[in-house]
Design an enzyme around this catalytic site. Structure first.
Site, PDB file in Angstrom:
ATOM      1  N   LYS A  85       0.865  -1.258  -0.024  1.00 30.14           N
ATOM      2  CA  LYS A  85       0.038   0.102   0.012  1.00 30.14           C
ATOM      3  C   LYS A  85       0.687   1.441   0.055  1.00 30.14           C
ATOM      4  O   LYS A  85       0.529   2.235  -0.681  1.00 30.14           O
ATOM      5  CB  LYS A  85      -0.722   0.006   1.114  1.00 30.14           C
ATOM      6  CG  LYS A  85      -1.946  -0.936   0.872  1.00 30.14           C
ATOM      7  CD  LYS A  85      -3.191  -0.668   1.686  1.00 30.14           C
ATOM      8  CE  LYS A  85      -4.427  -1.617   1.442  1.00 30.14           C
ATOM      9  NZ  LYS A  85      -4.434  -2.805   1.740  1.00 30.14           N
ATOM     10  N   GLU A 107     -10.283   6.687   3.321  1.00 25.83           N
ATOM     11  CA  GLU A 107     -11.220   5.652   3.934  1.00 25.83           C
ATOM     12  C   GLU A 107     -10.522   4.624   4.282  1.00 25.83           C
ATOM     13  O   GLU A 107      -9.474   4.417   3.544  1.00 25.83           O
ATOM     14  CB  GLU A 107     -12.658   5.728   3.255  1.00 25.83           C
ATOM     15  CG  GLU A 107     -12.717   4.527   2.341  1.00 25.83           C
ATOM     16  CD  GLU A 107     -11.662   4.521   1.360  1.00 25.83           C
ATOM     17  OE1 GLU A 107     -11.169   3.528   1.033  1.00 25.83           O
ATOM     18  OE2 GLU A 107     -11.657   5.649   0.811  1.00 25.83           O
ATOM     19  N   SER A 374       1.808  -9.830  -1.050  1.00 27.83           N
ATOM     20  CA  SER A 374       1.297  -8.191  -0.728  1.00 27.83           C
ATOM     21  C   SER A 374       1.844  -7.798   0.596  1.00 27.83           C
ATOM     22  O   SER A 374       1.981  -6.546   0.577  1.00 27.83           O
ATOM     23  CB  SER A 374      -0.115  -8.106  -1.189  1.00 27.83           C
ATOM     24  OG  SER A 374      -0.887  -8.918  -0.292  1.00 27.83           O
TER      25      SER A 374
HETATM   26  C1  LIG Z   1      -5.129  -4.111   1.287  1.00 31.27           C
HETATM   27  C2  LIG Z   1      -4.495  -5.246   1.181  1.00 31.27           C
HETATM   28  C3  LIG Z   1      -4.850  -6.153  -0.152  1.00 31.27           C
HETATM   29  C4  LIG Z   1      -6.281  -5.803  -0.853  1.00 31.27           C
HETATM   30  O1  LIG Z   1      -6.005  -4.777  -1.587  1.00 31.27           O
HETATM   31  P1  LIG Z   1      -5.571  -4.684  -3.284  1.00 31.27           P
HETATM   32  O2  LIG Z   1      -5.958  -3.415  -3.635  1.00 31.27           O
HETATM   33  O3  LIG Z   1      -6.424  -5.878  -3.800  1.00 31.27           O
HETATM   34  O4  LIG Z   1      -4.381  -5.131  -3.313  1.00 31.27           O
HETATM   35  C5  LIG Z   1      -4.047  -7.229  -0.098  1.00 31.27           C
HETATM   36  N1  LIG Z   1      -2.802  -7.597   0.786  1.00 31.27           N
HETATM   37  C6  LIG Z   1      -2.721  -6.682   1.914  1.00 31.27           C
HETATM   38  C7  LIG Z   1      -1.447  -7.385   2.478  1.00 31.27           C
HETATM   39  C8  LIG Z   1      -3.630  -5.443   2.060  1.00 31.27           C
HETATM   40  O5  LIG Z   1      -3.086  -4.645   3.020  1.00 31.27           O
END
Ligand SMILES: *Cc1c(COP(=O)(O)O)cnc(C)c1O
Length: 394
Positions: A85, A107, A374
């Site tokens: 993020k 948000e 992610s």
């Molecule tokens: C917010 C988040 C997601 C989902 O958001 P995307 O926009 O689909 O990437 C996935 N993995 C983590 C670790 C997150 O914090």
């Protein structure tokens, strides 16, 4: 393709009153994004503040254990604040500064995007206000504390179901009221144009690095790239520089929750249909009357009723595949990667790991798979322990 469209998806389905804000942002973004000074500032923050480039790690034990494709993990979990993020938030904060704004609003559902935005605001000395459903604030007390510690104001939204979708509606309204000095930082590849394009551009650093790293390590492109899909930002970031390479399979892993044959799911492409909401045309989970359906996944980050319009397009043109992964499969993958590689993945990312466990043994030993991790899973430990029937007290 016409402006902000991915096939029939995307667009700017917004009330007149929001047009001015969206057009101002569009002009600023497409002007600033190619300026060398903007790019240099962003690169500097990504490298020296967020910790990029993130490693592409060869998961040797996992590869051996599954007995098929060679598995590489793209380590977005090692970024500052613990997920992908930050890539987007730093980009938008720099853009806001370039536009002469001194306040960021956002948000947040689970709080991850709120924490990332509050971080960027602290760094750049900007005011910050985060809108959060009152129910979510109770569930995510630790992240509320983090945002306040970082200097942000956290405001409870009581309307509707007092959760993420209501916080988005409130933030859009607040943006209109305060447009002269405020930028609205959207956290995924969703909302009206230019957000899906802009957020994708900021996250595309993931696949730009992956491509370079895999060519260095293996001398060729991967056979498959996997990522989890909530709104779809880490996934499109992981896909982007491979979209024009048809030999690379692109696989998005949605949160099936308790299963796609039930209502307790967040698998938007698998179970949803096209509709219009939050400023865009794309796939949504809807009821029989076309109302946005309540969604559910064990992973708060996947718990969104829509998906980015570019994913809807990649799905319809069959360039990417989308699969649904249940809570149970994700929890098993969370535990598996922890004990196998010593890496505790976010429960969101665990959805991609779960599908990798199914797919890798069906691939050849000389094939290569990249799984985008992610985020890191420290934030999820208490919830997963609870899922397994154990109550942790801090
Ligand atoms: C917010 C988040 C997601 C989902 O958001 P995307 O926009 O689909 O990437 C996935 N993995 C983590 C670790 C997150 O914090």
């Amino acid at each position: 393709m016409s402006k902000g469209r991915f096939g029939m998806h995307g667009g700017q389905y917004i009330p007149e009153i929001l047009m001015e804000a969206v057009h101002e942002l569009e002009d600023a973004y497409f002007t600033l994004k190619d300026e060398p000074e903007f790019q240099a500032d962003l690169q500097n923050l990504l490298n020296n503040y967020a910790g990029r480039p993130s490693p592409l790690y060869y998961a040797e034990k996992m590869t051996r254990d599954l007995g098929g494709a060679k598995i590489y993990l793209k380590r977005e979990d090692l970024n500052h604040t613990g997920s992908h993020k930050i890539n987007n938030v730093l980009g938008q904060a720099l853009l806001a500064r370039g536009m002469g704004k001194r306040r960021l609003i956002a948000e947040t559902g689970a709080g991850q995007h709120g924490v990332a935005t509050a971080t960027a605001a602290a760094l750049m000395d900007m005011e910050c206000e985060i809108f959060m459903g009152a129910e979510d604030m109770k569930r995510q007390a630790l992240n509320v504390y983090r945002m306040r510690l970082l200097g942000a104001k956290v405001t409870a939204v009581e309307s509707g179901t007092a959760s993420l979708k209501d916080a988005v509606n409130y933030a859009l309204g607040e943006w209109v009221r305060t447009i002269s000095d405020t930028h609205y930082v959207i956290g995924s590849v969703v909302g009206p144009h230019p957000f899906p394009v802009m957020v994708r551009d900021f996250q595309a650093v993931i696949s730009a690095e992956t491509k370079k790293q895999i060519l260095e390590a293996e001398g060729r492109l991967p056979d498959a790239v996997l990522a989890c899909v909530g709104g779809g930002s880490n996934c499109i970031g992981a896909f982007y520089h491979f979209i024009s390479e048809p030999q690379v399979r692109l696989i998005g892993c949605e949160g099936a929750g308790k299963g796609t044959d039930r209502f307790d799911t967040a698998a938007t492409i698998t179970t949803g249909s096209p509709g219009i909401f939050h400023g865009m045309k794309t796939y949504f989970c809807q009821d029989e009357f076309g109302q946005i359906a309540p969604v559910y996944s064990i992973a708060a980050g996947l718990d969104y009723p829509g998906v980015g319009p570019e994913h809807a397009y990649l799905y319809e043109t069959k360039r990417a595949e989308y699969v649904a992964v249940t809570d149970e499969q994700a929890v098993e993958a969370f535990e598996y990667l922890s004990v196998t590689e010593g890496i505790i993945p976010a429960i969101e990312s665990s959805h991609a790991v779960a599908y990798a466990r199914l797919l890798a043994p069906r691939m050849q030993k000389d094939e290569i798979m990249v799984v985008n991790l992610s985020g890191r899973g420290d934030k999820d430990c208490a919830a997963i322990a609870r899922y397994r029937g154990e109550d942790l007290v801090e």
